[in-house]
Design an enzyme around this catalytic site. Structure first.
Site, PDB file in Angstrom:
ATOM      1  N   PRO A  97       0.764  -1.278  -0.228  1.00 14.76           N
ATOM      2  CA  PRO A  97       0.043  -0.182   0.141  1.00 14.76           C
ATOM      3  C   PRO A  97       0.785   1.248   0.032  1.00 14.76           C
ATOM      4  O   PRO A  97       0.413   2.308  -0.316  1.00 14.76           O
ATOM      5  CB  PRO A  97      -0.741  -0.226   1.293  1.00 14.76           C
ATOM      6  N   GLU A 124       2.986  -7.792   9.049  1.00 12.95           N
ATOM      7  CA  GLU A 124       2.957  -6.203   8.800  1.00 12.95           C
ATOM      8  C   GLU A 124       3.851  -5.660   7.933  1.00 12.95           C
ATOM      9  O   GLU A 124       3.911  -4.490   7.619  1.00 12.95           O
ATOM     10  CB  GLU A 124       3.221  -5.636  10.454  1.00 12.95           C
ATOM     11  N   ARG A 162      -2.996 -10.169 -20.221  1.00 12.18           N
ATOM     12  CA  ARG A 162      -4.256  -9.908 -21.472  1.00 12.18           C
ATOM     13  C   ARG A 162      -3.704  -8.748 -22.429  1.00 12.18           C
ATOM     14  O   ARG A 162      -4.019  -8.781 -23.093  1.00 12.18           O
ATOM     15  CB  ARG A 162      -5.594  -9.755 -20.788  1.00 12.18           C
ATOM     16  N   ASP A 177     -10.240  -1.719 -25.042  1.00 14.49           N
ATOM     17  CA  ASP A 177     -10.566  -1.683 -23.530  1.00 14.49           C
ATOM     18  C   ASP A 177     -10.766  -0.092 -23.045  1.00 14.49           C
ATOM     19  O   ASP A 177     -10.142   0.689 -23.418  1.00 14.49           O
ATOM     20  CB  ASP A 177      -9.702  -2.560 -22.672  1.00 14.49           C
TER      21      ASP A 177
HETATM   22  C1  9WO Z   1      -1.099  -3.207   7.640  1.00 11.96           C
HETATM   23  C2  9WO Z   1      -1.371  -2.112   8.502  1.00 11.96           C
HETATM   24  C3  9WO Z   1      -1.932  -2.098   9.935  1.00 11.96           C
HETATM   25  C4  9WO Z   1      -2.186  -0.729  10.322  1.00 11.96           C
HETATM   26  C5  9WO Z   1      -1.745   0.235   9.656  1.00 11.96           C
HETATM   27  C6  9WO Z   1      -1.284   0.116   8.563  1.00 11.96           C
HETATM   28  C7  9WO Z   1      -1.004  -1.022   8.056  1.00 11.96           C
HETATM   29  N1  9WO Z   1      -0.373  -1.419   7.106  1.00 11.96           N
HETATM   30  C8  9WO Z   1      -0.234  -2.587   6.712  1.00 11.96           C
HETATM   31  C9  9WO Z   1       0.268  -3.389   5.850  1.00 11.96           C
HETATM   32  O1  9WO Z   1       1.028  -2.559   4.866  1.00 11.96           O
HETATM   33  N2  9WO Z   1       0.364  -4.772   5.571  1.00 11.96           N
HETATM   34  C10 9WO Z   1       0.744  -5.339   4.863  1.00 11.96           C
HETATM   35  C11 9WO Z   1       0.034  -6.422   4.154  1.00 11.96           C
HETATM   36  C12 9WO Z   1       2.401  -5.645   4.510  1.00 11.96           C
HETATM   37  C13 9WO Z   1       2.806  -6.166   3.139  1.00 11.96           C
HETATM   38  C14 9WO Z   1       1.637  -6.997   2.359  1.00 11.96           C
HETATM   39  N3  9WO Z   1       0.324  -6.854   2.701  1.00 11.96           N
HETATM   40  C15 9WO Z   1      -0.561  -5.872   1.835  1.00 11.96           C
HETATM   41  C16 9WO Z   1       0.119  -5.664   0.628  1.00 11.96           C
HETATM   42  N4  9WO Z   1      -1.729  -5.574   2.147  1.00 11.96           N
HETATM   43  N5  9WO Z   1      -2.057  -4.832   1.344  1.00 11.96           N
HETATM   44  C17 9WO Z   1      -1.150  -4.766   0.193  1.00 11.96           C
HETATM   45  C18 9WO Z   1      -1.291  -4.158  -0.880  1.00 11.96           C
HETATM   46  C19 9WO Z   1      -0.512  -4.470  -1.956  1.00 11.96           C
HETATM   47  C20 9WO Z   1      -0.707  -3.804  -3.246  1.00 11.96           C
HETATM   48  N6  9WO Z   1      -1.897  -2.887  -3.547  1.00 11.96           N
HETATM   49  C21 9WO Z   1      -2.569  -2.944  -2.492  1.00 11.96           C
HETATM   50  C22 9WO Z   1      -2.453  -3.290  -1.103  1.00 11.96           C
END
Ligand code: 9WO
Length: 266
Positions: A97, A124, A162, A177
């Site tokens: 994220p 995490e 794709r 698309d």
């Molecule tokens: C967990 C968390 C909890 C409380 C506040 C902030 C926080 N961030 C995270 C977090 O980044 N957890 C991740 C779980 C760790 C790496 C893998 N995870 C992940 C990847 N969650 N979401 C993604 C992701 C990847 C690409 N695009 C959107 C979401």
């Protein structure tokens, strides 16, 4: 520019749940692309790169706090083993994220690369030093938190696959698309002609293909104006397209559920 024998793109995915990737990618368009050798998918589990009895892949965060962090050694060794498994240079991407938000433009650029090495984190997250030493690019598929990077890695695999030559048939060709044309899609209908009193738009029933093409473009323009005015601002319209959009605004043609919040000057 170098060419490589074999698949158009090789994906390597580093994940504690490699079956999630292999199973999901086995369906539909991605599954067919793998079967036909257009795409190669190789999965790597950091747990296979542990040395201790319990095959430990996580550890407690320095500084305290909740949750666990992926250990450096198994993850780093899995990434390096993957990289060294082929001569193809790999772009190494960590799905998180905190990454740069991906658009169809990034996906198009990825589809021209010979190899993507996708790192899916769990817990995490991963140790910052792995990002510093092993990762080329941190990418996000949207501003929300998942339980891990696997679903994001699958989204990248699907979106890239794709676009590869020979993956989609002519009928479904990705060139038409939404997000490639810069417009949202027009509405689709199939049988029956009437559902709960709602009829298929008459223009689609008459078989005038010029009129249908014009109506679909007008619907695409109108829906983009209603739902994604930001996309319209990024794509200058031809005079014909402006005319069709003005007509849409005047007649409020189409059976859209709601009007735009306000005139936005486009
Ligand atoms: C967990 C968390 C909890 C409380 C506040 C902030 C926080 N961030 C995270 C977090 O980044 N957890 C991740 C779980 C760790 C790496 C893998 N995870 C992940 C990847 N969650 N979401 C993604 C992701 C990847 C690409 N695009 C959107 C979401």
């Amino acid at each position: 520019m170098r060419t490589f024998e074999g698949a158009a793109v090789r994906f390597d995915v580093i994940s504690l749940f490699p079956d999630m990737i292999g199973d999901a990618a086995g369906y539909g368009v991605t599954g067919a692309a793998i079967e036909r050798g257009i795409v190669e998918l190789v999965l790597w589990n950091p747990r296979d790169f542990t040395e201790d009895k319990h095959r430990t892949v996580d550890d407690r965060p320095y500084g305290g706090g909740p949750g666990m962090v992926m250990k450096v050694a198994p993850l780093r060794d899995a990434i390096r083993a993957a990289r060294q498994d082929s001569n193809r240079p790999a772009r190494t991407i960590y799905l998180s994220p905190q990454g740069k938000r991906l658009t169809q433009k990034h996906i198009q650029a990825f589809s021209a690369l010979p190899r993507l090495l996708l790192v899916a984190g769990r817990y995490e997250g991963i140790d910052e030093r792995v990002i510093e030493t092993e990762i080329d690019e941190e990418c996000s598929i949207g501003d929300y938190i998942l339980s891990g990077g696997e679903i994001a890695a699958l989204a990248v695999i699907d979106a890239v696959t794709r676009l590869l030559p020979g993956v989609l048939g002519d009928a479904e060709s990705a060139l038409q698309d939404s997000h490639t044309t810069g417009l949202l899609d027009y509405p689709h209908y199939t049988r029956p002609e009437e559902v709960d009193g709602r009829r298929v738009p008459a223009v689609l029933m008459r078989g005038n293909h010029r009129a249908i093409e014009r109506w679909r473009l007008q619907q695409a323009l109108g829906r983009t104006w209603l739902k994604r005015p930001d996309m319209l601002k990024a794509h200058p319209l031809s005079s014909e397209q402006r005319r069709l959009l003005e007509e849409f605004k005047e007649t409020r043609d189409g059976s859209l559920a709601h009007s735009p919040d306000e005139a936005d000057g486009t």
